[in-house]
Design a protein around this motif. Structure first.
Motif, PDB file in Angstrom:
ATOM      1  N   CYS A 142      38.227  43.049  38.131  1.00 11.86           N
ATOM      2  CA  CYS A 142      39.133  42.139  38.857  1.00 11.86           C
ATOM      3  C   CYS A 142      39.731  41.098  37.918  1.00 11.86           C
ATOM      4  CB  CYS A 142      38.400  41.450  40.007  1.00 11.86           C
ATOM      5  SG  CYS A 142      38.014  42.548  41.368  1.00 11.86           S
ATOM      6  N   ASP A 143      38.916  40.559  37.016  1.00 11.12           N
ATOM      7  CA  ASP A 143      39.416  39.581  36.051  1.00 11.12           C
ATOM      8  C   ASP A 143      40.486  40.206  35.151  1.00 11.12           C
ATOM      9  OD1 ASP A 143      37.762  37.628  37.035  1.00 11.12           O
ATOM     10  OD2 ASP A 143      36.255  37.809  35.439  1.00 11.12           O
ATOM     11  N   GLU A 144      40.227  41.421  34.723  1.00 13.62           N
ATOM     12  CA  GLU A 144      41.197  42.103  33.869  1.00 13.62           C
ATOM     13  C   GLU A 144      42.507  42.347  34.623  1.00 13.62           C
ATOM     14  OE1 GLU A 144      40.990  45.900  30.893  1.00 13.62           O
ATOM     15  OE2 GLU A 144      39.112  44.896  31.412  1.00 13.62           O
ATOM     16  N   LEU A 145      42.385  42.695  35.906  1.00 15.35           N
ATOM     17  CA  LEU A 145      43.590  42.896  36.719  1.00 15.35           C
ATOM     18  C   LEU A 145      44.331  41.578  36.948  1.00 15.35           C
ATOM     19  CD1 LEU A 145      42.338  45.461  39.378  1.00 15.35           C
ATOM     20  CD2 LEU A 145      43.852  45.886  37.436  1.00 15.35           C
ATOM     21  N   SER A 146      43.586  40.504  37.151  1.00 12.57           N
ATOM     22  CA  SER A 146      44.246  39.212  37.375  1.00 12.57           C
ATOM     23  C   SER A 146      44.990  38.748  36.123  1.00 12.57           C
ATOM     24  CB  SER A 146      43.247  38.155  37.847  1.00 12.57           C
ATOM     25  OG  SER A 146      42.357  37.809  36.826  1.00 12.57           O
ATOM     26  N   ASN A 147      44.506  39.150  34.946  1.00 18.33           N
ATOM     27  CA  ASN A 147      45.233  38.839  33.714  1.00 18.33           C
ATOM     28  C   ASN A 147      46.567  39.575  33.646  1.00 18.33           C
ATOM     29  OD1 ASN A 147      43.167  37.184  32.831  1.00 18.33           O
ATOM     30  ND2 ASN A 147      42.161  38.804  31.664  1.00 18.33           N
ATOM     31  N   SER A 148      46.677  40.666  34.385  1.00 14.27           N
ATOM     32  CA  SER A 148      47.904  41.462  34.415  1.00 14.27           C
ATOM     33  C   SER A 148      48.756  41.150  35.634  1.00 14.27           C
ATOM     34  CB  SER A 148      47.542  42.954  34.415  1.00 14.27           C
ATOM     35  OG  SER A 148      46.776  43.275  33.299  1.00 14.27           O
ATOM     36  N   PHE A 149      48.451  40.065  36.331  1.00 13.93           N
ATOM     37  CA  PHE A 149      49.125  39.771  37.593  1.00 13.93           C
ATOM     38  C   PHE A 149      50.636  39.628  37.430  1.00 13.93           C
ATOM     39  CE2 PHE A 149      50.744  36.786  40.783  1.00 13.93           C
ATOM     40  CZ  PHE A 149      50.474  37.528  41.920  1.00 13.93           C
ATOM     41  N   LYS A 150      51.087  38.932  36.387  1.00 15.51           N
ATOM     42  CA  LYS A 150      52.532  38.726  36.234  1.00 15.51           C
ATOM     43  C   LYS A 150      53.252  40.060  36.024  1.00 15.51           C
ATOM     44  CE  LYS A 150      52.827  37.663  31.299  1.00 15.51           C
ATOM     45  NZ  LYS A 150      53.301  36.713  30.311  1.00 15.51           N
ATOM     46  N   TYR A 151      52.598  41.017  35.347  1.00 18.38           N
ATOM     47  CA  TYR A 151      53.201  42.331  35.155  1.00 18.38           C
ATOM     48  C   TYR A 151      53.238  43.085  36.481  1.00 18.38           C
ATOM     49  CZ  TYR A 151      52.136  41.033  30.388  1.00 18.38           C
ATOM     50  OH  TYR A 151      52.049  40.358  29.209  1.00 18.38           O
ATOM     51  N   LEU A 152      52.123  43.006  37.222  1.00 22.37           N
ATOM     52  CA  LEU A 152      52.075  43.673  38.527  1.00 22.37           C
ATOM     53  C   LEU A 152      53.141  43.108  39.465  1.00 22.37           C
ATOM     54  CD1 LEU A 152      48.221  43.895  39.103  1.00 22.37           C
ATOM     55  CD2 LEU A 152      49.794  45.792  38.762  1.00 22.37           C
ATOM     56  N   LYS A 153      53.295  41.800  39.450  1.00 24.34           N
ATOM     57  CA  LYS A 153      54.278  41.162  40.317  1.00 24.34           C
ATOM     58  C   LYS A 153      55.690  41.604  39.929  1.00 24.34           C
ATOM     59  CE  LYS A 153      55.673  36.682  42.116  1.00 24.34           C
ATOM     60  NZ  LYS A 153      55.514  35.240  42.044  1.00 24.34           N
ATOM     61  N   SER A 154      55.977  41.599  38.651  1.00 26.86           N
ATOM     62  CA  SER A 154      57.295  42.008  38.184  1.00 26.86           C
ATOM     63  C   SER A 154      57.552  43.479  38.499  1.00 26.86           C
ATOM     64  CB  SER A 154      57.400  41.766  36.681  1.00 26.86           C
ATOM     65  OG  SER A 154      58.624  42.237  36.199  1.00 26.86           O
ATOM     66  N   ILE A 155      56.561  44.313  38.262  1.00 31.44           N
ATOM     67  CA  ILE A 155      56.705  45.745  38.540  1.00 31.44           C
ATOM     68  C   ILE A 155      56.913  45.974  40.033  1.00 31.44           C
ATOM     69  CG2 ILE A 155      55.427  47.931  38.575  1.00 31.44           C
ATOM     70  CD1 ILE A 155      54.255  47.029  35.826  1.00 31.44           C
ATOM     71  N   SER A 156      56.169  45.256  40.872  1.00 32.04           N
ATOM     72  CA  SER A 156      56.325  45.447  42.317  1.00 32.04           C
ATOM     73  C   SER A 156      57.697  44.977  42.780  1.00 32.04           C
ATOM     74  CB  SER A 156      55.213  44.740  43.090  1.00 32.04           C
ATOM     75  OG  SER A 156      55.308  43.348  42.935  1.00 32.04           O
ATOM     76  N   LYS A 157      58.207  43.871  42.205  1.00 26.49           N
ATOM     77  CA  LYS A 157      59.547  43.382  42.567  1.00 26.49           C
ATOM     78  C   LYS A 157      60.601  44.403  42.156  1.00 26.49           C
ATOM     79  CE  LYS A 157      62.838  39.699  41.814  1.00 26.49           C
ATOM     80  NZ  LYS A 157      63.280  38.674  40.906  1.00 26.49           N
TER      81      LYS A 157
END
Length: 195
Positions: A142-157
């Protein structure tokens, strides 16, 4: 829409999730079977130990019977004594020196060994250690995923935008919609239009 860097980051996230988290984990993260096999050696060792405990006890019983020649020897379990070796009184003389006395009953004597005590301690702690270790690894993921949050957000947008535009294009193609022709003069001519 998607840069190579974002796509690489997305691939890393998918690989992490695919390697680490079961496809259908337990509903509670404090129960085991969240982390996939072969993701963490310690978790695998505890699972293997828990799953093979019965086989270990059967093999150890056979080993003791072969060593002592006490065919009626049994390994049993109680909440108060945990695992113990039960030998009938008639076979007391065959008991080896390394057996450690636990209790004496009317018709039998209960013993343990260093090896059985080690197994007893490990099995009694194995499930709680496994739960704790899986929870720890889950939090690390989960911590590793939260570090990638901005990428996930951008990819989802960007995925949302791409999905929206591709659906508009599909509707336009299926319904024969066309882009209007715009001219510089002030005349308006509409043919076969829809609103």
């Amino acid at each position: 829409y998607f840069s190579t860097y974002f796509m690489k980051e997305l691939k890393n996230i998918i690989e992490l999730l695919d390697k680490s988290i079961h496809d259908e984990p337990n509903n509670l993260i404090t129960q085991w079977n969240i982390i996939k096999n072969w993701f963490n050696n310690e978790i695998d060792e505890y699972r293997d130990f828990i799953n093979n405990a019965h086989d270990w006890l059967n093999n150890y019983t056979k080993k003791l019977i072969d060593e002592t020649l006490i065919n009626t020897l049994k390994i049993k379990y109680t909440n108060s004594l945990w695992y113990f070796i039960e030998v009938s009184l008639s076979n007391k003389s065959k008991v080896p020196d390394y057996f450690i006395l636990k209790s004496t009953l009317i018709n039998s004597i209960r013993y343990t060994t260093e090896e059985l005590m080690s197994f007893d301690e490990k099995i009694s702690n194995a499930e709680s250690v496994l739960f704790q270790k899986e929870y720890e690894i889950f939090n690390q993921v989960c911590d590793e995923l939260s570090n990638s949050f901005k990428y996930l957000k951008s990819i989802s947008k960007n995925t949302w935008n791409l999905d929206f535009l591709s659906n508009l294009a599909e509707v336009a193609y299926k319904n024969n919609y066309v882009k209007p022709k715009i001219h510089d003069w002030y005349e308006l001519e509409i043919k076969e239009w829809r609103h």
